[in-house]
Scaffold this motif. Structure first.
Motif, PDB file in Angstrom:
ATOM      1  N   GLY A 169      70.675  56.903  85.098  1.00  0.00           N
ATOM      2  CA  GLY A 169      69.733  56.391  84.487  1.00  0.00           C
ATOM      3  C   GLY A 169      68.200  56.325  85.050  1.00  0.00           C
ATOM      4  O   GLY A 169      67.329  55.642  84.697  1.00  0.00           O
ATOM      5  N   ASP A 170      67.970  57.034  86.274  1.00  0.00           N
ATOM      6  CA  ASP A 170      66.810  57.009  87.103  1.00  0.00           C
ATOM      7  C   ASP A 170      65.768  57.418  86.367  1.00  0.00           C
ATOM      8  O   ASP A 170      64.478  57.157  86.659  1.00  0.00           O
ATOM      9  N   PHE A 171      65.852  58.211  85.478  1.00  0.00           N
ATOM     10  CA  PHE A 171      64.648  58.948  84.589  1.00  0.00           C
ATOM     11  C   PHE A 171      64.525  58.425  83.490  1.00  0.00           C
ATOM     12  O   PHE A 171      63.642  58.645  82.798  1.00  0.00           O
ATOM     13  N   GLY A 172      65.217  57.121  82.987  1.00  0.00           N
ATOM     14  CA  GLY A 172      64.728  56.383  82.145  1.00  0.00           C
ATOM     15  C   GLY A 172      65.735  56.790  80.808  1.00  0.00           C
ATOM     16  O   GLY A 172      66.473  57.575  80.785  1.00  0.00           O
ATOM     17  N   LYS A 173      65.576  56.107  79.653  1.00  0.00           N
ATOM     18  CA  LYS A 173      66.400  56.161  78.404  1.00  0.00           C
ATOM     19  C   LYS A 173      65.401  56.675  77.339  1.00  0.00           C
ATOM     20  O   LYS A 173      64.338  56.216  77.334  1.00  0.00           O
ATOM     21  N   CYS A 174      66.108  57.173  76.317  1.00  0.00           N
ATOM     22  CA  CYS A 174      65.341  57.691  75.347  1.00  0.00           C
ATOM     23  C   CYS A 174      64.735  56.565  74.238  1.00  0.00           C
ATOM     24  O   CYS A 174      65.463  55.587  73.956  1.00  0.00           O
ATOM     25  N   PRO A 175      63.467  56.643  74.269  1.00  0.00           N
ATOM     26  CA  PRO A 175      62.983  55.530  73.199  1.00  0.00           C
ATOM     27  C   PRO A 175      63.230  55.461  71.788  1.00  0.00           C
ATOM     28  O   PRO A 175      63.048  54.455  71.036  1.00  0.00           O
ATOM     29  N   ARG A 176      63.879  56.747  71.574  1.00  0.00           N
ATOM     30  CA  ARG A 176      64.188  56.735  69.891  1.00  0.00           C
ATOM     31  C   ARG A 176      65.441  55.796  69.743  1.00  0.00           C
ATOM     32  O   ARG A 176      66.363  55.857  70.536  1.00  0.00           O
ATOM     33  N   VAL A 177      65.278  55.008  68.746  1.00  0.00           N
ATOM     34  CA  VAL A 177      66.230  54.023  68.318  1.00  0.00           C
ATOM     35  C   VAL A 177      67.646  54.531  68.181  1.00  0.00           C
ATOM     36  O   VAL A 177      68.727  54.173  68.594  1.00  0.00           O
ATOM     37  N   LEU A 178      67.763  55.675  67.203  1.00  0.00           N
ATOM     38  CA  LEU A 178      68.907  56.343  66.949  1.00  0.00           C
ATOM     39  C   LEU A 178      69.499  56.979  67.783  1.00  0.00           C
ATOM     40  O   LEU A 178      70.580  57.457  67.696  1.00  0.00           O
TER      41      LEU A 178
ATOM     42  N   SER B 183      55.714  55.050  83.072  1.00  0.00           N
ATOM     43  CA  SER B 183      55.063  54.339  84.208  1.00  0.00           C
ATOM     44  C   SER B 183      53.775  55.548  84.250  1.00  0.00           C
ATOM     45  O   SER B 183      54.035  56.792  83.923  1.00  0.00           O
ATOM     46  N   SER B 184      52.706  54.807  84.557  1.00  0.00           N
ATOM     47  CA  SER B 184      51.467  55.834  84.676  1.00  0.00           C
ATOM     48  C   SER B 184      51.549  56.692  86.313  1.00  0.00           C
ATOM     49  O   SER B 184      51.063  57.823  86.249  1.00  0.00           O
ATOM     50  N   ARG B 185      52.206  56.137  87.078  1.00  0.00           N
ATOM     51  CA  ARG B 185      52.747  56.750  88.172  1.00  0.00           C
ATOM     52  C   ARG B 185      53.409  58.060  87.879  1.00  0.00           C
ATOM     53  O   ARG B 185      53.068  59.111  88.690  1.00  0.00           O
ATOM     54  N   HIS B 186      54.500  58.150  87.205  1.00  0.00           N
ATOM     55  CA  HIS B 186      55.221  59.167  86.836  1.00  0.00           C
ATOM     56  C   HIS B 186      54.549  60.114  85.895  1.00  0.00           C
ATOM     57  O   HIS B 186      54.645  61.331  86.124  1.00  0.00           O
TER      58      HIS B 186
END
Length: 301
Positions: free
Chosen positions: A143-152, A187-190
């Motif tokens: 999960g280094d790239f993050g998780k989907c912000p969509r709830v479903l 992140s603004s850096r990413h």
């Protein structure tokens, strides 16, 4: 005769012994030189690994994986990049940790910037190889790239992708395979990372090489409700279609074109007088608002 033969044998033994001793001495020197070269090579590889690890672990570079030195030093893998990178040779020397040029601070800053750009362009090629895919897969599972912000999507892991293979076009985006949509990094850096450093093909190649990673497409959809009652989908669709039709009729009347939808549509009241071509745009907007109000009662089951 016997004494002469004995002297000959003795001289041959001496020659053989001298030859063996000389050969052993040369072999010892050769092994010593190989040992020193191995030590220097190991030292250089260690410095390379530490330099790349430091680059990747720095804030803002978590999306990148470590490129193997063998891949980076193979000229075939760098084909065409010299045209896209300023101070290409100096940048390559800096990336491979053999840079020893004594230059001014301004020039060194430019070379370091070019080295980061070169690493990113090579990275886009490396992550489509077998070893590169394996490294990115490991980061994906963590999960280094993050998780989907969509709830479903229930926090489905994301993958970095580019909108173009050419640099300086658009920044990197994050792709969710469950909802098949793109998101901006938090992140603004990413968000400042060039999308060309990941390319447009990486995510598709990853899911083709590892088809078990392709998630089930979610069938859940958000259902708008009014006081607990679902909004009627058919009424919403009909309302949308009516609105688009009114807009089209208004544009056609402004262009001097009338009677396109036939006589039945002209007599319905909402588009009345369509064939005359003399109504103003304000009347169309008023009728639109009236249609919304009339259709509002049909929106709730």
């Amino acid at each position: 005769m016997v004494s002469q033969l004995a002297n000959l044998i003795f001289s041959l033994d001496t020659y053989v012994i001298h030859f063996v001793v000389t050969l052993c001495d040369r072999l010892a020197r050769l092994m010593s030189s190989y040992a020193r070269s191995d030590d220097s090579y190991s030292s250089r590889v260690g410095e390379w690994v530490r330099a790349v690890a430091s680059f990747i672990s720095s804030r803002g570079n978590e999306y990148f994986c470590e490129i193997d030195e063998d891949y980076l030093t193979d000229r075939f893998n760098l084909t065409g990049l010299n045209a896209d990178v300023q101070y290409y040779q100096y940048a390559l020397d800096l990336v491979t940790d053999v840079f020893d040029l004594d230059c001014e601070d301004d020039m060194r800053e430019q070379i370091e910037k070019s080295a980061r750009h070169l690493y990113g362009l090579v990275h886009a090629r490396y992550i489509t190889t077998t070893r590169g895919l394996a490294k990115m897969l490991d980061k994906y599972k963590k999960g280094d790239f993050g998780k989907c912000p969509r709830v479903l999507c229930t926090a489905h892991p994301l993958l970095p992708t580019g909108m173009s293979d050419n640099p300086h076009i658009q920044s990197v985006k994050l792709y969710c395979a469950r909802c098949e949509d793109l998101y901006n990094p938090k992140s603004s850096r990413h968000a400042q990372i060039d999308g060309a450093y990941f390319g447009t093909s990486f995510t598709n190649i990853l899911y083709q090489v590892y088809p078990a990673l392709v998630p089930e497409k979610t069938k859940e959809r958000y259902e708008p409700r009014v006081f607990g009652f679902r909004v009627h989908a058919a009424a919403a669709l009909e309302r949308w279609q009516d609105g688009r039709r009114r807009e089209m009729c208004g544009r056609l009347r402004r262009c001097g074109v009338g009677g396109v939808f036939g006589g039945e549509g002209d007599g319905e009241g909402d588009d009345g007088g369509e064939g005359e071509g003399g109504e103003e745009e304000m009347e169309v907007e008023e009728e639109e608002e009236g249609g919304v109000g009339e259709g509002g009662m049909g929106m709730v089951e």
